[in-house]
Scaffold this motif. Sequence first.
Motif, PDB file in Angstrom:
ATOM      1  N   SER A 175      -3.889  11.231  15.853  1.00  0.00           N
ATOM      2  CA  SER A 175      -2.995  12.242  15.279  1.00  0.00           C
ATOM      3  C   SER A 175      -3.155  12.346  13.765  1.00  0.00           C
ATOM      4  O   SER A 175      -2.791  13.358  13.173  1.00  0.00           O
ATOM      5  CB  SER A 175      -1.533  11.919  15.629  1.00  0.00           C
ATOM      6  OG  SER A 175      -1.052  10.814  14.876  1.00  0.00           O
ATOM      7  N   LEU A 176      -3.699  11.289  13.137  1.00  0.00           N
ATOM      8  CA  LEU A 176      -3.942  11.284  11.697  1.00  0.00           C
ATOM      9  C   LEU A 176      -5.375  11.701  11.377  1.00  0.00           C
ATOM     10  O   LEU A 176      -5.854  11.455  10.265  1.00  0.00           O
ATOM     11  CB  LEU A 176      -3.663   9.891  11.124  1.00  0.00           C
ATOM     12  CG  LEU A 176      -2.216   9.413  11.177  1.00  0.00           C
ATOM     13  CD1 LEU A 176      -2.103   7.970  10.696  1.00  0.00           C
ATOM     14  CD2 LEU A 176      -1.319  10.319  10.337  1.00  0.00           C
ATOM     15  N   PHE A 231      -6.420  -6.900   8.384  1.00  0.00           N
ATOM     16  CA  PHE A 231      -6.580  -7.938   9.405  1.00  0.00           C
ATOM     17  C   PHE A 231      -5.243  -8.630   9.624  1.00  0.00           C
ATOM     18  O   PHE A 231      -4.733  -9.317   8.747  1.00  0.00           O
ATOM     19  CB  PHE A 231      -7.654  -8.942   8.990  1.00  0.00           C
ATOM     20  CG  PHE A 231      -9.021  -8.331   8.879  1.00  0.00           C
ATOM     21  CD1 PHE A 231      -9.739  -8.004  10.024  1.00  0.00           C
ATOM     22  CD2 PHE A 231      -9.574  -8.050   7.652  1.00  0.00           C
ATOM     23  CE1 PHE A 231     -10.984  -7.424   9.934  1.00  0.00           C
ATOM     24  CE2 PHE A 231     -10.826  -7.464   7.552  1.00  0.00           C
ATOM     25  CZ  PHE A 231     -11.531  -7.153   8.697  1.00  0.00           C
ATOM     26  N   HIS A 232      -4.664  -8.409  10.810  1.00  0.00           N
ATOM     27  CA  HIS A 232      -3.362  -8.982  11.178  1.00  0.00           C
ATOM     28  C   HIS A 232      -2.342  -8.710  10.079  1.00  0.00           C
ATOM     29  O   HIS A 232      -1.546  -9.571   9.697  1.00  0.00           O
ATOM     30  CB  HIS A 232      -3.499 -10.471  11.458  1.00  0.00           C
ATOM     31  CG  HIS A 232      -4.370 -10.768  12.637  1.00  0.00           C
ATOM     32  ND1 HIS A 232      -3.921 -10.686  13.939  1.00  0.00           N
ATOM     33  CD2 HIS A 232      -5.686 -11.074  12.715  1.00  0.00           C
ATOM     34  CE1 HIS A 232      -4.913 -10.961  14.768  1.00  0.00           C
ATOM     35  NE2 HIS A 232      -5.997 -11.199  14.046  1.00  0.00           N
ATOM     36  N   HIS A 233      -2.374  -7.484   9.612  1.00  0.00           N
ATOM     37  CA  HIS A 233      -1.456  -7.035   8.568  1.00  0.00           C
ATOM     38  C   HIS A 233      -0.471  -5.997   9.094  1.00  0.00           C
ATOM     39  O   HIS A 233       0.713  -6.030   8.739  1.00  0.00           O
ATOM     40  CB  HIS A 233      -2.265  -6.448   7.401  1.00  0.00           C
ATOM     41  CG  HIS A 233      -1.440  -5.691   6.410  1.00  0.00           C
ATOM     42  ND1 HIS A 233      -0.647  -6.315   5.463  1.00  0.00           N
ATOM     43  CD2 HIS A 233      -1.253  -4.351   6.222  1.00  0.00           C
ATOM     44  CE1 HIS A 233      -0.023  -5.406   4.735  1.00  0.00           C
ATOM     45  NE2 HIS A 233      -0.366  -4.201   5.166  1.00  0.00           N
ATOM     46  N   LEU A 234      -0.950  -5.112   9.953  1.00  0.00           N
ATOM     47  CA  LEU A 234      -0.139  -3.986  10.391  1.00  0.00           C
ATOM     48  C   LEU A 234       1.124  -4.444  11.108  1.00  0.00           C
ATOM     49  O   LEU A 234       2.199  -3.845  10.934  1.00  0.00           O
ATOM     50  CB  LEU A 234      -0.967  -3.086  11.316  1.00  0.00           C
ATOM     51  CG  LEU A 234      -0.493  -1.648  11.503  1.00  0.00           C
ATOM     52  CD1 LEU A 234      -0.521  -0.904  10.181  1.00  0.00           C
ATOM     53  CD2 LEU A 234      -1.352  -0.935  12.535  1.00  0.00           C
ATOM     54  N   GLU A 235       1.031  -5.518  11.896  1.00  0.00           N
ATOM     55  CA  GLU A 235       2.197  -5.976  12.658  1.00  0.00           C
ATOM     56  C   GLU A 235       3.262  -6.620  11.773  1.00  0.00           C
ATOM     57  O   GLU A 235       4.380  -6.868  12.237  1.00  0.00           O
ATOM     58  CB  GLU A 235       1.782  -6.960  13.760  1.00  0.00           C
ATOM     59  CG  GLU A 235       1.004  -8.150  13.287  1.00  0.00           C
ATOM     60  CD  GLU A 235      -0.493  -7.956  13.454  1.00  0.00           C
ATOM     61  OE1 GLU A 235      -1.173  -8.956  13.768  1.00  0.00           O
ATOM     62  OE2 GLU A 235      -0.982  -6.826  13.268  1.00  0.00           O
ATOM     63  N   ARG A 258       3.403   3.107  11.043  1.00  0.00           N
ATOM     64  CA  ARG A 258       2.933   4.487  10.895  1.00  0.00           C
ATOM     65  C   ARG A 258       2.782   4.856   9.419  1.00  0.00           C
ATOM     66  O   ARG A 258       1.800   5.494   9.019  1.00  0.00           O
ATOM     67  CB  ARG A 258       3.900   5.446  11.586  1.00  0.00           C
ATOM     68  CG  ARG A 258       3.677   5.554  13.079  1.00  0.00           C
ATOM     69  CD  ARG A 258       4.692   6.480  13.683  1.00  0.00           C
ATOM     70  NE  ARG A 258       4.273   6.932  14.992  1.00  0.00           N
ATOM     71  CZ  ARG A 258       5.111   7.234  15.973  1.00  0.00           C
ATOM     72  NH1 ARG A 258       6.410   7.110  15.781  1.00  0.00           N
ATOM     73  NH2 ARG A 258       4.664   7.653  17.144  1.00  0.00           N
ATOM     74  N   GLU A 259       3.749   4.475   8.606  1.00  0.00           N
ATOM     75  CA  GLU A 259       3.663   4.770   7.178  1.00  0.00           C
ATOM     76  C   GLU A 259       2.473   4.039   6.559  1.00  0.00           C
ATOM     77  O   GLU A 259       1.790   4.569   5.678  1.00  0.00           O
ATOM     78  CB  GLU A 259       4.963   4.365   6.485  1.00  0.00           C
ATOM     79  CG  GLU A 259       5.024   4.753   5.016  1.00  0.00           C
ATOM     80  CD  GLU A 259       6.323   4.330   4.363  1.00  0.00           C
ATOM     81  OE1 GLU A 259       6.503   4.634   3.169  1.00  0.00           O
ATOM     82  OE2 GLU A 259       7.153   3.690   5.042  1.00  0.00           O
ATOM     83  N   GLU A 260       2.203   2.831   7.027  1.00  0.00           N
ATOM     84  CA  GLU A 260       1.067   2.067   6.516  1.00  0.00           C
ATOM     85  C   GLU A 260      -0.252   2.749   6.860  1.00  0.00           C
ATOM     86  O   GLU A 260      -1.174   2.807   6.036  1.00  0.00           O
ATOM     87  CB  GLU A 260       1.098   0.650   7.100  1.00  0.00           C
ATOM     88  CG  GLU A 260       0.298  -0.352   6.332  1.00  0.00           C
ATOM     89  CD  GLU A 260       0.994  -0.871   5.087  1.00  0.00           C
ATOM     90  OE1 GLU A 260       0.321  -1.509   4.266  1.00  0.00           O
ATOM     91  OE2 GLU A 260       2.218  -0.629   4.934  1.00  0.00           O
ATOM     92  N   LEU A 274       0.827  -1.203   0.000  1.00  0.00           N
ATOM     93  CA  LEU A 274       0.000   0.000   0.000  1.00  0.00           C
ATOM     94  C   LEU A 274       0.864   1.256   0.000  1.00  0.00           C
ATOM     95  O   LEU A 274       0.444   2.304  -0.491  1.00  0.00           O
ATOM     96  CB  LEU A 274      -0.923  -0.009   1.220  1.00  0.00           C
ATOM     97  CG  LEU A 274      -1.976   1.096   1.307  1.00  0.00           C
ATOM     98  CD1 LEU A 274      -2.918   1.034   0.114  1.00  0.00           C
ATOM     99  CD2 LEU A 274      -2.759   0.990   2.611  1.00  0.00           C
ATOM    100  N   THR A 275       2.067   1.165   0.547  1.00  0.00           N
ATOM    101  CA  THR A 275       2.958   2.324   0.628  1.00  0.00           C
ATOM    102  C   THR A 275       3.714   2.590  -0.667  1.00  0.00           C
ATOM    103  O   THR A 275       4.438   3.583  -0.748  1.00  0.00           O
ATOM    104  CB  THR A 275       3.958   2.131   1.779  1.00  0.00           C
ATOM    105  OG1 THR A 275       4.621   0.861   1.622  1.00  0.00           O
ATOM    106  CG2 THR A 275       3.247   2.138   3.125  1.00  0.00           C
ATOM    107  N   ASP A 276       3.588   1.712  -1.656  1.00  0.00           N
ATOM    108  CA  ASP A 276       4.237   1.969  -2.944  1.00  0.00           C
ATOM    109  C   ASP A 276       3.659   3.244  -3.561  1.00  0.00           C
ATOM    110  O   ASP A 276       2.432   3.382  -3.658  1.00  0.00           O
ATOM    111  CB  ASP A 276       4.015   0.803  -3.907  1.00  0.00           C
ATOM    112  CG  ASP A 276       4.794  -0.437  -3.501  1.00  0.00           C
ATOM    113  OD1 ASP A 276       5.711  -0.296  -2.664  1.00  0.00           O
ATOM    114  OD2 ASP A 276       4.484  -1.527  -4.007  1.00  0.00           O
TER     115      ASP A 276
END
Length: 302
Positions: A254-255, A183-187, A193-195, A164-166
């Motif tokens: 904060s976002l 779902f269980h992706h962020l970790e 934070r960038e994600e 997603l950050t590309d």
Amino acid sequence: MSPTPWPEPGPLAGVDPFHEPRRDDCPWCGSRQLRTRVRAPEGRRRTPGTFVVDECRDCSHAFQNPRPTADGLLLRYRRHAVEDDLDPDPVGRRRHRHLRGAARALPPHLEPESWLDVGTGHGHFPEAAREIHPYTSFDGLDPTPRVDLAWEAGRVEEAYRGLLTDPGIMARLRARYEVVSMFHHLEHTADPREELRAARAVLRPGGHLLLEVLDPARPLGALPARNRRLWKPRDRPRPLHLVPLRNLLAELRSLDFEILAARPCTPLPPRAHRILARRTTPPSAPTTSRAPTAERADRSTP
């Protein structure tokens, strides 16, 4: 449609191609008060090296130290995809109920037009969520060829291979979706934070972000406090970051996200939290009458 060949990571002379240099500060708050929570050799996934998880004494953020390089992440994603391809339909009735429950987390009156599932894998969540939201268009994004298989199986309408950050993907999908789920992706991302910033960018103003994340603070959580050998070899060394709930909620605020719900969502270990947040428009931001659209990916008939 034949899947794109998966490139081999190339070793670099004189350096570890799979890990960045070890850091002595917390990637979340910058504190240098670190302690080692887990030190373990490779598990069943046969990823090279000894893996160390450090925890910040100030903010309790836990993270793999050193962090994998781009080649290390490529190797990790490739091996996870190979394992999952051995069992492309592992969703039993209990898991299916869990996915349907996640789809019901949205406000009852909301019937979104467009939904992006990040880290979708084989697209099992969009398949289950369509039973709850039959008029929603579900797209999927994943860094592995599994997303192409999800598209071929009809579980997602559009499939995007990558992160997603590309910049290219973020530019194409900017302000396109009413709901983004992870779902269980962020970790498992290099920079949570960038994600989250990327998720905000692809959401329309007023759109909803749905997260499920591991909770390392709960009993029998992802990081055993006493016997570190209890850390599952199969899951070693999957999580790159374990973000305490209070840190994650503060970052979302904060976002310019409004937290609508944050509650435990799994009755058995490993414990996890489900978070629903709504993107608000900051007072200084210009408003537009129509969200910009993005061109869908071209797909040929298999």
